[in-house]
Design a protein around this motif. Structure first.
Motif, PDB file in Angstrom:
ATOM      1  N   LEU A  95       0.852  -1.267   0.177  1.00 15.31           N
ATOM      2  CA  LEU A  95       0.152   0.024   0.053  1.00 15.31           C
ATOM      3  C   LEU A  95       0.828   1.286   0.039  1.00 15.31           C
ATOM      4  CD1 LEU A  95      -2.515  -1.129   2.501  1.00 15.31           C
ATOM      5  CD2 LEU A  95      -2.647  -1.613   0.344  1.00 15.31           C
ATOM      6  N   LYS A 130       1.134  12.953  -6.600  1.00 20.25           N
ATOM      7  CA  LYS A 130       0.819  12.110  -7.872  1.00 20.25           C
ATOM      8  C   LYS A 130       1.846  11.694  -8.567  1.00 20.25           C
ATOM      9  CE  LYS A 130      -3.364  11.231  -6.268  1.00 20.25           C
ATOM     10  NZ  LYS A 130      -3.253  10.023  -5.401  1.00 20.25           N
ATOM     11  N   PHE A 181      -0.531  -0.633  -4.606  1.00 20.27           N
ATOM     12  CA  PHE A 181      -1.812   0.016  -4.649  1.00 20.27           C
ATOM     13  C   PHE A 181      -1.634   1.502  -4.276  1.00 20.27           C
ATOM     14  CE2 PHE A 181      -3.113  -4.270  -4.478  1.00 20.27           C
ATOM     15  CZ  PHE A 181      -4.158  -4.126  -5.601  1.00 20.27           C
ATOM     16  N   ASP A 182      -2.351   2.465  -4.916  1.00 25.33           N
ATOM     17  CA  ASP A 182      -2.241   3.876  -4.589  1.00 25.33           C
ATOM     18  C   ASP A 182      -3.526   4.037  -3.448  1.00 25.33           C
ATOM     19  OD1 ASP A 182      -3.246   6.497  -4.451  1.00 25.33           O
ATOM     20  OD2 ASP A 182      -3.494   6.747  -6.385  1.00 25.33           O
ATOM     21  N   VAL A 183      -3.337   4.145  -2.457  1.00 31.63           N
ATOM     22  CA  VAL A 183      -4.158   4.355  -1.270  1.00 31.63           C
ATOM     23  C   VAL A 183      -4.306   5.468  -0.717  1.00 31.63           C
ATOM     24  CG1 VAL A 183      -3.980   1.749  -0.531  1.00 31.63           C
ATOM     25  CG2 VAL A 183      -2.622   3.623   0.572  1.00 31.63           C
ATOM     26  N   GLY A 184      -4.027   6.687  -1.707  1.00 33.49           N
ATOM     27  CA  GLY A 184      -4.388   7.889  -1.266  1.00 33.49           C
ATOM     28  C   GLY A 184      -3.497   8.995  -0.754  1.00 33.49           C
ATOM     29  N   ALA A 185      -4.033  10.033   0.114  1.00 28.32           N
ATOM     30  CA  ALA A 185      -3.071  10.918   0.499  1.00 28.32           C
ATOM     31  C   ALA A 185      -2.138  10.469   1.463  1.00 28.32           C
ATOM     32  CB  ALA A 185      -3.791  11.936   1.066  1.00 28.32           C
ATOM     33  N   ASN A 203      -2.886   9.124   4.937  1.00 29.40           N
ATOM     34  CA  ASN A 203      -3.192   7.745   5.087  1.00 29.40           C
ATOM     35  C   ASN A 203      -2.038   6.773   5.370  1.00 29.40           C
ATOM     36  OD1 ASN A 203      -5.756   8.443   4.744  1.00 29.40           O
ATOM     37  ND2 ASN A 203      -5.920   7.829   2.664  1.00 29.40           N
TER      38      ASN A 203
END
Lengths: 214, 214
Positions: free
Chosen positions: A153, A159, A177-181, A184
């Motif tokens: 993760l 980005k 996986f790109d799990v956001g900011a 996180n």
């Protein structure tokens, strides 16, 4: 890609250095102790049949486009403060889990809530931080024949940096996986003590995590 | 076992009520609105071909040995304060994720660091709290024919309560792992926003997690 592994003499850092060299990347193992880094690099290079360089953390970062921070949490802030000028203009992948030995199977939230958030605060805008690689067993990384049964993760507020880091991480032989900011990272880092708790139940086998349905 | 589902008129609570009734447990659906709970219970009972009762949260808890709290975080503290006397002597499974709408795909640490830690602080020693069930899709729970491709992580400071809760959770048709102290709910709860972030990338499909190597 030219990759610096800061703290590359440790188990996790060494495992990544090995796999990236194996995948054809140019790897520079860094350590506070240059001689130790040179010795570790030589040994890793021999194991994988590739040239791996070693030296001070500063030299490793200077020679790289992207750097991975793999040091114990106790050395996290000091290492970043020292390397901050050298890291400007580069992407940093922070794999640090803010463990509080000996209670390594209980969540410890650091003052800045996550090591990666603390890293970003120290480094500022010149160095985008990506948090990732907190759950992959060092033993599995070092064994090139081992298929890693664990997803990675990754999160960041940048980005472009995230895509660059994710592409590199996939070269280790894992899904990522790109799990956001970057915030996180609180969840990613704090999951590790739970896996360490499970490892104890498994009598030393290393557990991992998988994302399903994706 | 006699189970109260506090907030059982919601999607997640309803799904659990359905599966537990299907597994032969005695289920009581609670809501602040008794009439709504009775209607939901009747509908769920019809769907599963079993008798499911419905009524106020207080009545549901009074009729149970173990209660599951399934309310939005905004109603979490108030619901617990109200039910604290009724919950004494019972085990509470808290499935709450402290989301902060509309930013539901970013980690939000509540004042007490985790909803489950806040619950334990409100309820005191008379009611051991188990944190669990934060990652299973409500849609998958409600479809009895759907094999749930997601493991459950459960933690508590009370080992007896944890075993009781884990046994019940396994009756939902999932694997359930003991991941340590209640403090580790910080990690379990904060993982949900990352899964919601991934769900968005999957265009509405629900992702889950699996523990590997165990």
């Amino acid at each position: 890609m030219r990759i610096a592994v800061i703290g590359g003499t440790g188990k996790e850092g060494g495992g990544m250095a090995l796999r990236w060299a194996h995948a054809g990347h140019e790897v520079f193992v860094g350590s506070r102790d240059s001689a130790k880094a040179e010795a570790a690099a030589a040994e890793l290079g021999k194991a994988v049949g590739r040239d791996i360089r070693g030296g001070s953390n500063e030299r490793a970062v200077a020679a790289s486009e992207i750097a991975v921070l793999s040091v114990p949490y106790a050395a996290h802030a000091a290492t970043l403060q020292e390397l901050q000028p050298a890291l400007a203009g580069r992407v940093l992948i922070d794999i640090t889990v803010p463990l509080q030995p000996p209670k390594i199977s209980t969540v410890n939230l650091p003052a800045g809530q996550a090591a990666a958030l603390e890293a970003q605060a120290i480094l500022g805008e010149a160095t985008p931080v990506v948090a990732a690689m907190h759950h992959v067993s060092a033993v599995h990384l070092r064994d090139l024949s081992h298929e890693i049964d664990c997803d990675v993760l990754a999160c960041s507020d940048d980005k472009v940096a995230l895509e660059k880091a994710m592409s590199l991480i996939r070269d280790l032989g894992v899904r990522c996986f790109d799990v956001g900011a970057l915030r996180n990272a609180i969840a990613i880092e704090s999951l590790t003590p739970l896996l360490l708790h499970l490892n104890r139940q498994q009598k030393g086998r290393s557990v991992g995590i998988r994302i399903t349905g994706a």
